[in-house]
Design an enzyme around this catalytic site. Structure first.
Site, PDB file in Angstrom:
ATOM      1  CG  ASP A  77      74.406  76.046  66.405  1.00 54.92           C
ATOM      2  OD1 ASP A  77      73.452  76.855  66.508  1.00 54.92           O
ATOM      3  OD2 ASP A  77      75.441  76.313  65.788  1.00 54.92           O
ATOM      4  CG  ASP A  91      72.379  75.032  63.365  1.00 57.95           C
ATOM      5  OD1 ASP A  91      72.019  75.936  62.580  1.00 57.95           O
ATOM      6  OD2 ASP A  91      73.520  74.542  63.353  1.00 57.95           O
ATOM      7  NE  ARG A 100      80.896  80.435  68.482  1.00 59.03           N
ATOM      8  CZ  ARG A 100      81.286  79.510  69.354  1.00 59.03           C
ATOM      9  NH1 ARG A 100      81.741  79.871  70.517  1.00 59.03           N
ATOM     10  NH2 ARG A 100      81.199  78.234  69.086  1.00 59.03           N
ATOM     11  CB  THR A 146      88.781  82.884  64.276  1.00 57.94           C
ATOM     12  OG1 THR A 146      87.531  83.530  63.944  1.00 57.94           O
ATOM     13  CG2 THR A 146      89.617  82.759  63.024  1.00 57.94           C
TER      14      THR A 146
HETATM   15  C1  PRP Z   1      75.886  81.493  69.039  1.00 56.01           C
HETATM   16  C2  PRP Z   1      75.103  82.000  70.224  1.00 56.01           C
HETATM   17  C3  PRP Z   1      75.876  83.220  70.632  1.00 56.01           C
HETATM   18  C4  PRP Z   1      77.298  82.836  70.325  1.00 56.01           C
HETATM   19  C5  PRP Z   1      77.979  82.451  71.601  1.00 56.01           C
HETATM   20  O1  PRP Z   1      75.574  82.198  67.898  1.00 56.01           O
HETATM   21  O2  PRP Z   1      73.753  82.235  69.941  1.00 56.01           O
HETATM   22  O3  PRP Z   1      75.508  84.382  69.914  1.00 56.01           O
HETATM   23  O4  PRP Z   1      77.252  81.701  69.449  1.00 56.01           O
HETATM   24  O5  PRP Z   1      79.320  82.216  71.400  1.00 56.01           O
HETATM   25  P1  PRP Z   1      80.476  83.129  71.989  1.00 56.01           P
HETATM   26  O6  PRP Z   1      80.132  83.399  73.425  1.00 56.01           O
HETATM   27  O7  PRP Z   1      81.698  82.278  71.823  1.00 56.01           O
HETATM   28  O8  PRP Z   1      80.545  84.392  71.181  1.00 56.01           O
HETATM   29  P2  PRP Z   1      76.173  81.835  66.448  1.00 56.01           P
HETATM   30  O9  PRP Z   1      77.384  82.670  66.187  1.00 56.01           O
HETATM   31  O10 PRP Z   1      76.321  80.359  66.324  1.00 56.01           O
HETATM   32  O11 PRP Z   1      75.088  82.406  65.459  1.00 56.01           O
HETATM   33  P3  PRP Z   1      73.538  81.993  65.266  1.00 56.01           P
HETATM   34  O12 PRP Z   1      72.790  82.512  66.463  1.00 56.01           O
HETATM   35  O13 PRP Z   1      73.193  82.724  64.021  1.00 56.01           O
HETATM   36  O14 PRP Z   1      73.442  80.494  65.133  1.00 56.01           O
HETATM   37  N1  URA Z   2      76.855  78.644  70.337  1.00 55.50           N
HETATM   38  C1  URA Z   2      75.934  77.663  70.542  1.00 55.50           C
HETATM   39  O1  URA Z   2      74.827  77.734  69.983  1.00 55.50           O
HETATM   40  N2  URA Z   2      76.256  76.636  71.354  1.00 55.50           N
HETATM   41  C2  URA Z   2      77.433  76.557  71.982  1.00 55.50           C
HETATM   42  O2  URA Z   2      77.668  75.596  72.733  1.00 55.50           O
HETATM   43  C3  URA Z   2      78.389  77.577  71.756  1.00 55.50           C
HETATM   44  C4  URA Z   2      78.067  78.607  70.937  1.00 55.50           C
END
Ligand code: PRP
Ligand code: URA
Length: 214
Positions: A205, A208, A109, A113
């Site tokens: 997160d 993380d 994400r 944005t």
């Molecule tokens: C997080 C999570 C989802 C997404 C959710 O991933 O694991 O994939 O955000 O958000 P949304 O519903 O608004 O799309 P992130 O993009 O942070 O990537 P990561 O798993 O690599 O940390």
């Molecule tokens: N992705 C995450 O990991 N946590 C949130 O709360 C939203 C998006």
């Protein structure tokens, strides 16, 4: 906020699940314990998501007599984690469905944005014939899951279920509107999104916390 279960949104409210979710949310929970909990919660959730698998009768010889039993009627399944955080749920689902194939969908994400960007996709060749469980701990705006649904539908996937651990009401609405047939499993539907599109109260997160990157 309590969220009513319905045909398309199943909140897994088992006491063991809710207990583990409480520990998962706690900011003092270590990465090691967080990973273990994500895996366990994914297994419990997969148990619910496979409740409608069809059965067939077989006869088994026990040490005492013949018994008419039920086994799962050969069903091809696939697990598709959304990278990165979805990886944390894969082993838990495989604990329950060891024969499932695993496809990977890489998405992140944009921090400004909040729009998802796809950077990797590798699916089993026969993905169109499989029942697919998409796994990702967090459903926030719904952008990532909607992109995953669109990708998998284009691949010809017909039977699609989504498994998340924590969802925001905004994201639930978005994914249900994006696809009339998809069914969502979650352990909680939280209050709302904040200005950074993080789930409140959420758990922070997920990626993380699983990988210890912050
Ligand atoms: C997080 C999570 C989802 C997404 C959710 O991933 O694991 O994939 O955000 O958000 P949304 O519903 O608004 O799309 P992130 O993009 O942070 O990537 P990561 O798993 O690599 O940390
Ligand atoms: N992705 C995450 O990991 N946590 C949130 O709360 C939203 C998006």
């Amino acid at each position: 906020m309590a969220f009513e279960n319905n045909d398309r949104v199943i909140v897994v409210d088992h006491p063991m699940v809710q207990h583990k979710l409480a520990i998962l949310r706690d900011k003092t929970t270590s990465s090691k314990q967080f990973r273990e909990l994500v895996r366990e919660l994914a297994m419990f959730e997969a148990y619910e998501a496979t409740r409608d698998l069809p059965l067939e009768e077989v006869v088994v010889e026990t040490p005492v007599a013949e018994a008419t039993c039920s086994i799962i009627k050969g069903r091809k399944m696939a697990i598709v984690p959304i990278l990165r955080a979805g990886l944390g749920m894969v082993e838990g689902v495989l604990d329950l469905i060891p024969a499932a194939r695993v496809g990977h969908l890489g998405m992140y994400r944009d921090e400004e944005t909040h729009i998802p960007h796809e950077y990797y996709a590798k699916m089993p060749e026969d993905i169109a014939e499989r029942d697919v469980l998409v796994v990702d701990p967090m459903l926030a705006t719904g952008g990532s899951l909607v992109a995953a649904i669109e990708y998998l539908r284009k691949q010809g996937v017909k039977n699609l279920k989504l498994m998340v651990l924590v969802a925001a009401p905004e994201g639930v609405k978005t994914v249900l509107e994006a696809d009339p047939d998809v069914v969502l499993y979650t352990c909680a539907v939280d209050e709302r999104l904040n200005d950074a599109a993080y789930i409140v109260p959420g758990l922070g997160d997920a990626g993380d916390r699983i990988f210890g990157t912050k």
